[in-house]
Design a protein around this motif. Structure first.
Motif, PDB file in Angstrom:
ATOM      1  N   LYS A  44       0.842  -1.193   0.000  1.00 49.88           N
ATOM      2  CA  LYS A  44       0.000   0.000   0.000  1.00 49.88           C
ATOM      3  C   LYS A  44       0.879   1.246   0.000  1.00 49.88           C
ATOM      4  O   LYS A  44       1.861   1.331   0.719  1.00 49.88           O
ATOM      5  CB  LYS A  44      -0.914   0.034   1.223  1.00 49.88           C
ATOM      6  N   ASN A  45       0.517   2.201  -0.838  1.00 48.74           N
ATOM      7  CA  ASN A  45       1.209   3.482  -0.891  1.00 48.74           C
ATOM      8  C   ASN A  45       0.367   4.518  -0.178  1.00 48.74           C
ATOM      9  O   ASN A  45      -0.854   4.467  -0.211  1.00 48.74           O
ATOM     10  CB  ASN A  45       1.446   3.901  -2.346  1.00 48.74           C
ATOM     11  N   LEU A  46       1.008   5.479   0.451  1.00 47.70           N
ATOM     12  CA  LEU A  46       0.324   6.535   1.187  1.00 47.70           C
ATOM     13  C   LEU A  46       0.557   7.868   0.500  1.00 47.70           C
ATOM     14  O   LEU A  46       1.647   8.140   0.008  1.00 47.70           O
ATOM     15  CB  LEU A  46       0.842   6.615   2.624  1.00 47.70           C
ATOM     16  N   LEU A  47      -0.478   8.692   0.493  1.00 52.02           N
ATOM     17  CA  LEU A  47      -0.365  10.030  -0.063  1.00 52.02           C
ATOM     18  C   LEU A  47      -1.148  10.979   0.827  1.00 52.02           C
ATOM     19  O   LEU A  47      -2.345  10.762   1.077  1.00 52.02           O
ATOM     20  CB  LEU A  47      -0.924  10.084  -1.490  1.00 52.02           C
ATOM     21  N   ASP A  48      -0.485  12.008   1.326  1.00 56.77           N
ATOM     22  CA  ASP A  48      -1.164  13.034   2.108  1.00 56.77           C
ATOM     23  C   ASP A  48      -1.884  13.968   1.148  1.00 56.77           C
ATOM     24  O   ASP A  48      -1.320  14.407   0.153  1.00 56.77           O
ATOM     25  CB  ASP A  48      -0.159  13.817   2.956  1.00 56.77           C
ATOM     26  N   VAL A  49      -3.135  14.257   1.464  1.00 58.24           N
ATOM     27  CA  VAL A  49      -3.980  15.063   0.598  1.00 58.24           C
ATOM     28  C   VAL A  49      -4.533  16.237   1.395  1.00 58.24           C
ATOM     29  O   VAL A  49      -4.908  16.082   2.560  1.00 58.24           O
ATOM     30  CB  VAL A  49      -5.160  14.215   0.061  1.00 58.24           C
ATOM     31  N   GLU A  50      -4.593  17.392   0.732  1.00 55.19           N
ATOM     32  CA  GLU A  50      -5.285  18.540   1.316  1.00 55.19           C
ATOM     33  C   GLU A  50      -6.145  19.150   0.224  1.00 55.19           C
ATOM     34  O   GLU A  50      -5.642  19.612  -0.804  1.00 55.19           O
ATOM     35  CB  GLU A  50      -4.328  19.584   1.862  1.00 55.19           C
ATOM     36  N   VAL A  51      -7.461  19.084   0.427  1.00 50.10           N
ATOM     37  CA  VAL A  51      -8.421  19.624  -0.530  1.00 50.10           C
ATOM     38  C   VAL A  51      -9.484  20.372   0.261  1.00 50.10           C
ATOM     39  O   VAL A  51     -10.031  19.833   1.229  1.00 50.10           O
ATOM     40  CB  VAL A  51      -9.076  18.494  -1.374  1.00 50.10           C
ATOM     41  N   LEU A  52      -9.749  21.601  -0.151  1.00 48.95           N
ATOM     42  CA  LEU A  52     -10.785  22.427   0.468  1.00 48.95           C
ATOM     43  C   LEU A  52     -10.618  22.539   1.981  1.00 48.95           C
ATOM     44  O   LEU A  52     -11.576  22.467   2.743  1.00 48.95           O
ATOM     45  CB  LEU A  52     -12.175  21.887   0.123  1.00 48.95           C
ATOM     46  N   GLY A  53      -9.373  22.660   2.412  1.00 53.19           N
ATOM     47  CA  GLY A  53      -9.101  22.845   3.830  1.00 53.19           C
ATOM     48  C   GLY A  53      -9.168  21.585   4.663  1.00 53.19           C
ATOM     49  O   GLY A  53      -9.063  21.640   5.880  1.00 53.19           O
ATOM     50  N   THR A  54      -9.345  20.437   4.040  1.00 51.40           N
ATOM     51  CA  THR A  54      -9.405  19.167   4.749  1.00 51.40           C
ATOM     52  C   THR A  54      -8.168  18.349   4.398  1.00 51.40           C
ATOM     53  O   THR A  54      -7.818  18.211   3.234  1.00 51.40           O
ATOM     54  CB  THR A  54     -10.664  18.376   4.349  1.00 51.40           C
ATOM     55  N   SER A  55      -7.512  17.816   5.417  1.00 49.88           N
ATOM     56  CA  SER A  55      -6.318  16.999   5.207  1.00 49.88           C
ATOM     57  C   SER A  55      -6.602  15.559   5.616  1.00 49.88           C
ATOM     58  O   SER A  55      -7.271  15.307   6.622  1.00 49.88           O
ATOM     59  CB  SER A  55      -5.161  17.530   6.051  1.00 49.88           C
ATOM     60  N   PHE A  56      -6.085  14.641   4.825  1.00 49.19           N
ATOM     61  CA  PHE A  56      -6.202  13.230   5.147  1.00 49.19           C
ATOM     62  C   PHE A  56      -5.165  12.459   4.346  1.00 49.19           C
ATOM     63  O   PHE A  56      -4.478  13.025   3.501  1.00 49.19           O
ATOM     64  CB  PHE A  56      -7.615  12.686   4.885  1.00 49.19           C
ATOM     65  N   THR A  57      -5.041  11.175   4.607  1.00 49.40           N
ATOM     66  CA  THR A  57      -4.073  10.329   3.918  1.00 49.40           C
ATOM     67  C   THR A  57      -4.806   9.263   3.129  1.00 49.40           C
ATOM     68  O   THR A  57      -5.719   8.616   3.650  1.00 49.40           O
ATOM     69  CB  THR A  57      -3.115   9.665   4.924  1.00 49.40           C
ATOM     70  N   ILE A  58      -4.411   9.110   1.873  1.00 47.86           N
ATOM     71  CA  ILE A  58      -4.956   8.054   1.018  1.00 47.86           C
ATOM     72  C   ILE A  58      -3.998   6.869   1.082  1.00 47.86           C
ATOM     73  O   ILE A  58      -2.783   7.046   0.978  1.00 47.86           O
ATOM     74  CB  ILE A  58      -5.080   8.529  -0.445  1.00 47.86           C
ATOM     75  N   LYS A  59      -4.554   5.689   1.220  1.00 51.00           N
ATOM     76  CA  LYS A  59      -3.773   4.461   1.247  1.00 51.00           C
ATOM     77  C   LYS A  59      -4.291   3.584   0.110  1.00 51.00           C
ATOM     78  O   LYS A  59      -5.460   3.213   0.104  1.00 51.00           O
ATOM     79  CB  LYS A  59      -3.966   3.768   2.596  1.00 51.00           C
ATOM     80  N   ALA A  60      -3.437   3.314  -0.879  1.00 51.82           N
ATOM     81  CA  ALA A  60      -3.900   2.574  -2.051  1.00 51.82           C
ATOM     82  C   ALA A  60      -2.754   1.781  -2.675  1.00 51.82           C
ATOM     83  O   ALA A  60      -1.581   2.029  -2.387  1.00 51.82           O
ATOM     84  CB  ALA A  60      -4.485   3.534  -3.073  1.00 51.82           C
ATOM     85  N   ASP A  61      -3.133   0.855  -3.551  1.00 52.87           N
ATOM     86  CA  ASP A  61      -2.142   0.039  -4.244  1.00 52.87           C
ATOM     87  C   ASP A  61      -1.507   0.761  -5.431  1.00 52.87           C
ATOM     88  O   ASP A  61      -0.472   0.336  -5.922  1.00 52.87           O
ATOM     89  CB  ASP A  61      -2.793  -1.258  -4.767  1.00 52.87           C
ATOM     90  N   GLU A  62      -2.125   1.829  -5.882  1.00 57.61           N
ATOM     91  CA  GLU A  62      -1.641   2.529  -7.065  1.00 57.61           C
ATOM     92  C   GLU A  62      -0.286   3.180  -6.821  1.00 57.61           C
ATOM     93  O   GLU A  62       0.093   3.473  -5.695  1.00 57.61           O
ATOM     94  CB  GLU A  62      -2.646   3.599  -7.519  1.00 57.61           C
ATOM     95  N   ASP A  63       0.391   3.441  -7.929  1.00 61.24           N
ATOM     96  CA  ASP A  63       1.675   4.112  -7.910  1.00 61.24           C
ATOM     97  C   ASP A  63       1.524   5.496  -7.270  1.00 61.24           C
ATOM     98  O   ASP A  63       0.559   6.214  -7.575  1.00 61.24           O
ATOM     99  CB  ASP A  63       2.161   4.242  -9.364  1.00 61.24           C
ATOM    100  N   PRO A  64       2.446   5.903  -6.386  1.00 53.67           N
ATOM    101  CA  PRO A  64       2.338   7.214  -5.739  1.00 53.67           C
ATOM    102  C   PRO A  64       2.260   8.371  -6.734  1.00 53.67           C
ATOM    103  O   PRO A  64       1.539   9.347  -6.498  1.00 53.67           O
ATOM    104  CB  PRO A  64       3.604   7.308  -4.888  1.00 53.67           C
ATOM    105  N   GLU A  65       2.969   8.296  -7.839  1.00 60.21           N
ATOM    106  CA  GLU A  65       2.925   9.359  -8.840  1.00 60.21           C
ATOM    107  C   GLU A  65       1.535   9.445  -9.463  1.00 60.21           C
ATOM    108  O   GLU A  65       1.012  10.533  -9.693  1.00 60.21           O
ATOM    109  CB  GLU A  65       3.979   9.133  -9.926  1.00 60.21           C
ATOM    110  N   TYR A  66       0.922   8.301  -9.722  1.00 54.98           N
ATOM    111  CA  TYR A  66      -0.441   8.286 -10.261  1.00 54.98           C
ATOM    112  C   TYR A  66      -1.404   8.922  -9.259  1.00 54.98           C
ATOM    113  O   TYR A  66      -2.234   9.757  -9.631  1.00 54.98           O
ATOM    114  CB  TYR A  66      -0.872   6.851 -10.585  1.00 54.98           C
ATOM    115  N   LEU A  67      -1.297   8.537  -7.999  1.00 58.01           N
ATOM    116  CA  LEU A  67      -2.163   9.113  -6.967  1.00 58.01           C
ATOM    117  C   LEU A  67      -1.979  10.630  -6.892  1.00 58.01           C
ATOM    118  O   LEU A  67      -2.943  11.377  -6.775  1.00 58.01           O
ATOM    119  CB  LEU A  67      -1.858   8.496  -5.601  1.00 58.01           C
TER     120      LEU A  67
END
Length: 99
Positions: free
Chosen positions: A2-25
């Motif tokens: 699983k790859n992790l990506l920190d996301v911030e959209v519209l003032g909300t932060s969270f982490t996505i955990k997925a099998d996809e390539d980090p660059e794709y995410l």
């Protein structure tokens, strides 16, 4: 793995955990952020949830149009009608969400 990506959209932060390539995410999140910014510029709504919903509608519309392109050919009239319907839906949703 699983790859992790920190996301911030519209003032909300969270982490996505997925099998996809980090660059794709990263590209997916970057695209979403661009669409959110376009939506914010196009409407007078300030509520982040409402902006997110409208952005989701726009992105799904794009997806459906692309899927339709790969299937049966779409006439120019059909494409214009779909665009008119989509814009009308966005206008109505904006009015409903503002009230």
């Amino acid at each position: 793995m699983k790859n992790l990506l920190d996301v911030e959209v519209l003032g909300t932060s969270f982490t996505i955990k997925a099998d996809e390539d980090p660059e794709y995410l990263r590209q997916v999140v970057e695209y979403l952020s661009k669409k959110v910014d376009e939506t914010k510029e196009a409407v007078s709504i300030k509520d982040p949830l409402k902006i997110a919903v409208l952005t989701g509608i726009v992105v799904v519309d794009e997806l459906m149009r692309e899927k339709h392109k790969t299937g049966a050919p779409m006439s120019a009239e059909t494409a214009l009608a779909m665009e008119k319907i989509t814009n009308g839906m966005i206008d109505r949703l904006e009015q409903i969400l503002e009230s």
